[in-house]
Design an enzyme around this catalytic site. Sequence first.
Site, PDB file in Angstrom:
ATOM      1  CE  LYS A 175      -3.661  -3.583   2.940  1.00 23.65           C
ATOM      2  NZ  LYS A 175      -4.512  -2.461   2.744  1.00 23.65           N
ATOM      3  CB  ILE A 213     -12.018  -3.230  -7.724  1.00 28.77           C
ATOM      4  CG1 ILE A 213     -11.874  -1.714  -7.741  1.00 28.77           C
ATOM      5  CG2 ILE A 213     -12.037  -3.799  -9.121  1.00 28.77           C
ATOM      6  CD1 ILE A 213     -10.552  -1.235  -8.329  1.00 28.77           C
ATOM      7  CD  GLU A 269      -2.363   4.342   6.617  1.00 30.52           C
ATOM      8  OE1 GLU A 269      -1.848   4.098   7.705  1.00 30.52           O
ATOM      9  OE2 GLU A 269      -3.037   3.534   5.959  1.00 30.52           O
ATOM     10  N   GLY A 299     -11.101   3.307   1.334  1.00 33.23           N
ATOM     11  CA  GLY A 299     -12.173   4.119   1.914  1.00 33.23           C
ATOM     12  C   GLY A 299     -13.160   3.209   2.622  1.00 33.23           C
ATOM     13  N   GLY A 347      -9.810  -2.693  -2.678  1.00 33.58           N
ATOM     14  CA  GLY A 347     -11.028  -2.204  -2.019  1.00 33.58           C
ATOM     15  C   GLY A 347     -12.326  -2.725  -2.595  1.00 33.58           C
ATOM     16  NE  ARG A 395      -6.373  -0.388  19.183  1.00 30.77           N
ATOM     17  CZ  ARG A 395      -5.652  -0.091  18.107  1.00 30.77           C
ATOM     18  NH1 ARG A 395      -4.457  -0.609  17.968  1.00 30.77           N
ATOM     19  NH2 ARG A 395      -6.102   0.716  17.187  1.00 30.77           N
ATOM     20  CG  ASP A 411      -1.153  -1.259   0.277  1.00 27.96           C
ATOM     21  OD1 ASP A 411      -1.824  -1.726   1.206  1.00 27.96           O
ATOM     22  OD2 ASP A 411      -1.656  -0.922  -0.821  1.00 27.96           O
ATOM     23  CE  LYS A 432      -3.976  -3.077  -1.397  1.00 27.95           C
ATOM     24  NZ  LYS A 432      -4.080  -1.630  -1.570  1.00 27.95           N
TER      25      LYS A 432
END
Length: 435
Positions: free
Chosen positions: A96, A127, A181, A298, A125, A38, A192, A196
């Site tokens: 996701k 994994i 957050e 992360g 993440g 942006r 979230d 998933k």
Amino acid sequence: MLGMGTVGTEVIRFMTENAESLAARIGAPLELRGVAVRDLTKDRGIDPELLTADPSTLVSREDVDVVVELMGGIDVPRPLLLEALSHGKSVVTANKALLAEYTDELAEAVDATGTDLYFEAAVAGAIPVIGPLRRSMAGDQVERVVGIVNGTTNYILSEMGSTGADYSETLAEASRLGYAEADPTADVEGYDAAAKAAILASIAFHSRVTAGDVYREGISRISPDDFESARDMDCTIKLLAICEKLRRADGTEAVSARVYPALLPNSHPLAAVGGAFNAVVVEAEAAGRLMFYGQGAGGAPTASAVLGDVVAAARNKVGAGRAPGDSTYAALPVASMDEILTRYHVRMRVADKPGVLALVAAEFSNHGVSIAQCRQTEVEASTGEDDEVQPSAELTVLTHRASERALADTVAALSDQGAVTDITSVIRLEGVDTE
Ligand code: NAP
Ligand code: HSE
């Protein structure tokens, strides 16, 4: 690249630092053609000529083979990815939220153009769990996938368990440390994890499960007292994403996908997953139980999963291969919560007088819910309206397996009993093989 934020920055860093070895693995160099962001004024440590605020032109450019989407959101990336796929680009995404709503649409576009869609980073993440489910376990029959797939809530619950602090204090600490957050709703209310769970259930059971199909409860009602009860039972409390295949009475199969905080025995492998870590346990007919553990979020850990997909997509471009397709042949229906049988831990405040235990037991019995354990603890006496001191007790009841409907009816009936002053909490118990 679409997006150069927390994850995108790390993807570009590793891609640049490891350019030689990545080229050797792919059989051709990986070249960054452009990055849509942006804010074009921000110094991002890359050639500013690569930056663009026009993602639509970037995804259809002839010199682009692979589009890596790391913007987040749904409305902006959705048409961009469809456009990229329609131009024959392979897509790698960590999104996701988009996948849990629009996999059908994306999969159709992939099939129509013979391209690839990779999304390892969208669940847990770093994994590797999507790849193993799509490829390594393609010959097995997956029965169940249970995971801790949200690091923020796992951090909060782990802290509450170890410090005895309450939910609000721990959430504030999680925000201070950068785990939660500014608006933590998606994490703490389970959205979230539900997105998933939808992705995991779709892949594991070759069916279509969207985020809206996933039953969801968050962690905001979990209290220090719940952790005390958990400790008494040699359990902890974890926000679990549970995806399983159910066999209905008529012999047909269905998929259950649900997210809620649950008591979990300390002996269960997921109980030891602390802090912001994620883990997923897959149970399959031939493989038995497999466990995947690591960092679920992360910049750098997520970039690892993204780059693994970029390498796979690029190899396919070089060698004319293709990713495992999106298989929904089983088309299993999604089961409602009323079809789920699980065990419950019910905590309530009652008047401590003759007949109350019998009355409580009768309500469980009236609704066909069998009691496995019951424990009474004296609590400070309360003062009634007429200033009469009323002895009180806390009753905790652990049930055998019962249906969600039967348990809800029991709780409603108990709430109508004058001797039951409060139903303090109802938490499911998972991870035990006993009925
Ligand atoms: P982020 O830090 O917010 O970065 C988003 C990037 O996208 C920024 O560079 C932003 O540009 C750009 N962007 C957003 N909207 C745009 C638009 N309309 N046009 C052009 N550029 C736009 O996000 P993130 O944390 O890296 O997450 C990216 C994706 O990875 C999300 O889908 C997220 O769910 C997923 N994911 C993240 C993690 C994690 O740990 N962060 C883990 C797993 C999966 P500006 O820089 O100019 O603002
Ligand atoms: N917000 C997520 C978590 C990370 O706390 O695990 C991205 O999926």
